[in-house]
Design a protein around this motif. Structure first.
Motif, PDB file in Angstrom:
ATOM      1  N   VAL A 149     100.006 -62.361   1.479  1.00  0.00           N
ATOM      2  CA  VAL A 149      98.765 -61.979   2.139  1.00  0.00           C
ATOM      3  C   VAL A 149      98.916 -62.063   3.657  1.00  0.00           C
ATOM      4  CG1 VAL A 149      96.307 -62.508   2.326  1.00  0.00           C
ATOM      5  CG2 VAL A 149      97.457 -62.762   0.137  1.00  0.00           C
ATOM      6  N   SER A 150      99.771 -62.969   4.122  1.00  0.00           N
ATOM      7  CA  SER A 150      99.945 -63.140   5.567  1.00  0.00           C
ATOM      8  C   SER A 150     100.641 -61.958   6.227  1.00  0.00           C
ATOM      9  CB  SER A 150     100.747 -64.413   5.848  1.00  0.00           C
ATOM     10  OG  SER A 150     102.069 -64.305   5.341  1.00  0.00           O
ATOM     11  N   VAL A 151     101.080 -60.975   5.440  1.00  0.00           N
ATOM     12  CA  VAL A 151     101.681 -59.781   6.037  1.00  0.00           C
ATOM     13  C   VAL A 151     100.678 -59.063   6.934  1.00  0.00           C
ATOM     14  CG1 VAL A 151     101.051 -58.173   4.200  1.00  0.00           C
ATOM     15  CG2 VAL A 151     103.133 -57.780   5.503  1.00  0.00           C
ATOM     16  N   VAL A 152      99.386 -59.297   6.676  1.00  0.00           N
ATOM     17  CA  VAL A 152      98.352 -58.711   7.528  1.00  0.00           C
ATOM     18  C   VAL A 152      98.506 -59.212   8.963  1.00  0.00           C
ATOM     19  CG1 VAL A 152      95.858 -58.557   7.898  1.00  0.00           C
ATOM     20  CG2 VAL A 152      96.786 -58.438   5.580  1.00  0.00           C
ATOM     21  N   VAL A 153      98.909 -60.481   9.118  1.00  0.00           N
ATOM     22  CA  VAL A 153      99.080 -61.052  10.454  1.00  0.00           C
ATOM     23  C   VAL A 153     100.164 -60.323  11.224  1.00  0.00           C
ATOM     24  CG1 VAL A 153      99.677 -63.164  11.713  1.00  0.00           C
ATOM     25  CG2 VAL A 153      98.268 -63.293   9.655  1.00  0.00           C
TER      26      VAL A 153
END
Length: 333
Positions: free
Chosen positions: A288-292
């Motif tokens: 999910v942290s790929v959005v960062v």
């Protein structure tokens, strides 16, 4: 053999199985054997589609915030955002009561001060500083600085004794810091980026990191949905007088400016939060942290296409350093 068969059968749904090796002495030696198993709850392609939508919603939030701030006063933008968000959270709360969202999170009135304090810190403090900083700097700079959030959360967690700082993490912190330094020495030809705006944006990220650290134990007790809903309701009530007082100043604003306010309140705050919570239920936090990592790049691209911003020559090296540093800290460290 019957005992071994029963044991292996009982453990067949676990990620490792027991293997029995017969020895000449008649004893059994058990060893773990890793196997690949089909997970019935494996993420479907629709989860990644929701994650892509989340990336688009949060990246476009920078654009619509600029639309609103160009024509509407900052107090009115903040007040309307909280009022609209609170109104949109009411049906979400009603649905959460009927489902299993709040099961295991009993409400205690003794938690109310902590819920309100931490919630208002994250929603009011962070968003006020975010909009002030965004009004003083470019979207390219704001996006890169916002990507520092995981690094600041790690530093705060280490200060509280919850995380251990390794040499690799220190290297990642230094790489990210170098990216911020390079960013400060690069100015786009549009002249919108200022050091004061970047400083306010960094302060908003610090407040958001504090919200994550302080809000985690509270969210575990009362539930993240209840904590956010309570904070939105309190912020909406507090913002009503300010919104009413400044409402006349937005009479001549265009439809695009009002669309920016509604977008920030509904799409970014409410829908974005629900998608984020849904993604965390089906995907590891590391995915999910790929959005960062992608949000600064997509936000900058949207700013070029929709606002005509032109980042400076040092933007790409600075963004690469910051994102590389965050990656080393989060994934490798």
């Amino acid at each position: 053999r019957r005992a071994v068969f029963i044991t292996v059968t009982a453990l067949r749904c676990r990620p490792s199985l027991l293997r029995a090796d017969h020895r000449f002495c008649g004893r059994l030696r058990f060893s773990k054997v890793s196997v690949r198993m089909r997970n019935p709850d494996a993420p479907q392609p629709t989860i990644y589609a929701w994650l892509a939508l989340l990336l688009l919603l949060w990246s476009a939030n920078f654009i619509f915030a600029k639309f609103a701030l160009r024509e509407l006063p900052l107090p009115l933008v903040l007040g309307l955002r909280y009022v609209f968000s609170a109104a949109c959270m009411l049906p979400v709360v009603a649905l959460g009561r009927r489902g299993s969202t709040w099961q295991g999170h009993p409400w205690k009135w003794s938690d109310a001060p902590a819920v309100l304090g931490v919630g208002l810190l994250g929603l009011v403090g962070n968003q006020v500083l975010f909009l002030i900083g965004l009004s003083m700097t470019s979207i390219a700079h704001a996006g890169v600085i916002s990507a520092l959030s995981p690094v600041l959360v790690l530093l705060g967690s280490a200060a509280l004794g919850h995380e251990r700082i390794t040499r690799l993490r220190i290297a990642g912190l230094l790489i990210a810091a170098c990216g911020v330094v390079v960013l400060q020495f690069s100015r786009g030809s549009t002249g919108e980026a200022t050091r004061a705006g970047d400083g306010v944006m960094l302060l908003s990220v610090l407040v958001f990191a504090a919200f994550n650290l302080l809000g985690k134990p509270i969210a575990e007790r009362v539930g993240s949905l209840r904590m956010n809903a309570t904070a939105y309701a309190a912020a909406g009530l507090l913002a009503l007088p300010v919104t009413w007082w400044n409402l006349g100043r937005g009479a001549h604003a265009s439809l695009l400016a009002w669309t920016g306010v509604v977008y920030m309140a509904v799409c970014s705050s409410v829908i974005g939060y629900l998608i984020y919570a849904h993604a965390l239920r089906h995907l590891p936090a590391s995915r999910v942290s790929v959005v960062v990592y992608l949000q600064p790049l997509l936000a900058s691209l949207l700013a070029v296409l929709m606002l005509g911003e032109r980042p400076g020559a040092g933007f790409l090296p600075a963004a690469a350093l910051v994102l590389a540093g965050v990656y080393v800290v989060e994934r490798l460290g």
